[in-house]
Design a protein around this motif. Sequence first.
Motif, PDB file in Angstrom:
ATOM      1  N   LEU A   1      16.771 -96.626 -19.124  1.00  0.00           N
ATOM      2  CA  LEU A   1      15.566 -96.116 -19.786  1.00  0.00           C
ATOM      3  C   LEU A   1      15.610 -96.523 -21.259  1.00  0.00           C
ATOM      4  N   VAL A   2      14.621 -97.289 -21.673  1.00  0.00           N
ATOM      5  CA  VAL A   2      14.583 -97.789 -23.050  1.00  0.00           C
ATOM      6  C   VAL A   2      13.438 -97.135 -23.815  1.00  0.00           C
ATOM      7  N   LEU A   3      13.755 -96.609 -24.989  1.00  0.00           N
ATOM      8  CA  LEU A   3      12.730 -96.103 -25.905  1.00  0.00           C
ATOM      9  C   LEU A   3      12.409 -97.235 -26.881  1.00  0.00           C
ATOM     10  N   ALA A   4      11.143 -97.609 -26.969  1.00  0.00           N
ATOM     11  CA  ALA A   4      10.758 -98.749 -27.811  1.00  0.00           C
ATOM     12  C   ALA A   4       9.323 -98.573 -28.300  1.00  0.00           C
ATOM     13  N   GLU A   5       8.871 -99.508 -29.125  1.00  0.00           N
ATOM     14  CA  GLU A   5       7.467 -99.606 -29.554  1.00  0.00           C
ATOM     15  C   GLU A   5       7.154-101.084 -29.735  1.00  0.00           C
ATOM     16  N   GLY A   6       5.891-101.453 -29.538  1.00  0.00           N
ATOM     17  CA  GLY A   6       5.496-102.850 -29.618  1.00  0.00           C
ATOM     18  C   GLY A   6       5.614-103.471 -30.997  1.00  0.00           C
ATOM     19  N   TRP A   7       5.557-102.652 -32.058  1.00  0.00           N
ATOM     20  CA  TRP A   7       5.619-103.180 -33.423  1.00  0.00           C
ATOM     21  C   TRP A   7       7.046-103.389 -33.923  1.00  0.00           C
ATOM     22  N   CYS A   8       8.021-102.907 -33.183  1.00  0.00           N
ATOM     23  CA  CYS A   8       9.419-102.910 -33.650  1.00  0.00           C
ATOM     24  C   CYS A   8      10.070-104.281 -33.446  1.00  0.00           C
ATOM     25  N   GLY A   9      10.508-104.883 -34.550  1.00  0.00           N
ATOM     26  CA  GLY A   9      11.127-106.210 -34.504  1.00  0.00           C
ATOM     27  C   GLY A   9      12.396-106.251 -33.672  1.00  0.00           C
ATOM     28  N   ASP A  10      13.237-105.221 -33.799  1.00  0.00           N
ATOM     29  CA  ASP A  10      14.481-105.185 -33.008  1.00  0.00           C
ATOM     30  C   ASP A  10      14.167-105.049 -31.519  1.00  0.00           C
ATOM     31  N   ALA A  11      13.178-104.222 -31.190  1.00  0.00           N
ATOM     32  CA  ALA A  11      12.800-104.055 -29.775  1.00  0.00           C
ATOM     33  C   ALA A  11      12.325-105.386 -29.189  1.00  0.00           C
ATOM     34  N   ALA A  12      11.569-106.155 -29.988  1.00  0.00           N
ATOM     35  CA  ALA A  12      11.059-107.442 -29.499  1.00  0.00           C
ATOM     36  C   ALA A  12      12.196-108.406 -29.182  1.00  0.00           C
ATOM     37  N   GLN A  13      13.289-108.295 -29.928  1.00  0.00           N
ATOM     38  CA  GLN A  13      14.445-109.168 -29.696  1.00  0.00           C
ATOM     39  C   GLN A  13      15.344-108.668 -28.562  1.00  0.00           C
ATOM     40  N   ILE A  14      15.395-107.356 -28.381  1.00  0.00           N
ATOM     41  CA  ILE A  14      16.381-106.759 -27.473  1.00  0.00           C
ATOM     42  C   ILE A  14      15.834-106.450 -26.086  1.00  0.00           C
ATOM     43  N   VAL A  15      14.605-105.918 -26.021  1.00  0.00           N
ATOM     44  CA  VAL A  15      14.062-105.488 -24.721  1.00  0.00           C
ATOM     45  C   VAL A  15      13.988-106.639 -23.702  1.00  0.00           C
ATOM     46  N   PRO A  16      13.582-107.871 -24.098  1.00  0.00           N
ATOM     47  CA  PRO A  16      13.576-108.949 -23.112  1.00  0.00           C
ATOM     48  C   PRO A  16      14.975-109.263 -22.546  1.00  0.00           C
ATOM     49  N   VAL A  17      16.004-109.080 -23.370  1.00  0.00           N
ATOM     50  CA  VAL A  17      17.385-109.315 -22.909  1.00  0.00           C
ATOM     51  C   VAL A  17      17.753-108.269 -21.858  1.00  0.00           C
ATOM     52  N   ILE A  18      17.420-107.007 -22.154  1.00  0.00           N
ATOM     53  CA  ILE A  18      17.691-105.915 -21.205  1.00  0.00           C
ATOM     54  C   ILE A  18      16.918-106.150 -19.911  1.00  0.00           C
ATOM     55  N   TYR A  19      15.686-106.623 -20.052  1.00  0.00           N
ATOM     56  CA  TYR A  19      14.860-106.928 -18.873  1.00  0.00           C
ATOM     57  C   TYR A  19      15.525-108.008 -18.017  1.00  0.00           C
ATOM     58  N   LYS A  20      15.971-109.090 -18.652  1.00  0.00           N
ATOM     59  CA  LYS A  20      16.614-110.189 -17.916  1.00  0.00           C
ATOM     60  C   LYS A  20      17.871-109.684 -17.193  1.00  0.00           C
TER      61      LYS A  20
END
Length: 201
Positions: free
Chosen positions: A78-97
Amino acid sequence: MKNTIEQTLQNSFSYSDYRKTITELIEQGKSTGHEQSEDLLNYSKLNESRLNRLEKTIAVTEEVKSDLEKLDKKYIWLVLAEGWCGDAAQIVPVIYKMSEVAENVTLKIALRDDNDALMQHFLTNGGKAIPKLLILDAATLEVLADWGPRPQGAKQLILDYKAAHGVVDETAKIELQKWYLHDKGVAIQNEIMAMHKKVLA
């Protein structure tokens, strides 16, 4: 805590729905989150480009892939994120993969501002830093471990920059993005797997 997690899971998205939500909001001139501004909208647009690129370029390392395939119990990430967050943009796709190669992992993404009750349990130095990954036992919803908001190298870069310059400005943010670009998601994968192995130990 279990009730809060259940509630957050009900509010959560699959990765593709998370992406779709961000895109739809951008088309309406909005960002995710309770606060709206021109800056946040611009960050969201920039991050959408990053997400598109990372989805094409990030690869799970052979070692991590092997470890993920060996997971013999069901987990929810379970990931807490927001679309505007630069770190989330870099990290969430890695977690997804990573979740894509792990048969026993279900990935769910929840927006931080819509799930404040859960975020309050996982503050970083008193702040709501994201992204935050919670590893849940799928059967009991117990939080087995949490990770985030940044891999160690990225965290150190920002700490060093702040110590030298007193602030985290645009230059620091550019340096941070360069760090992520150079690392190619490897540190994120290794840190999450190291944490997962501790859970299993």
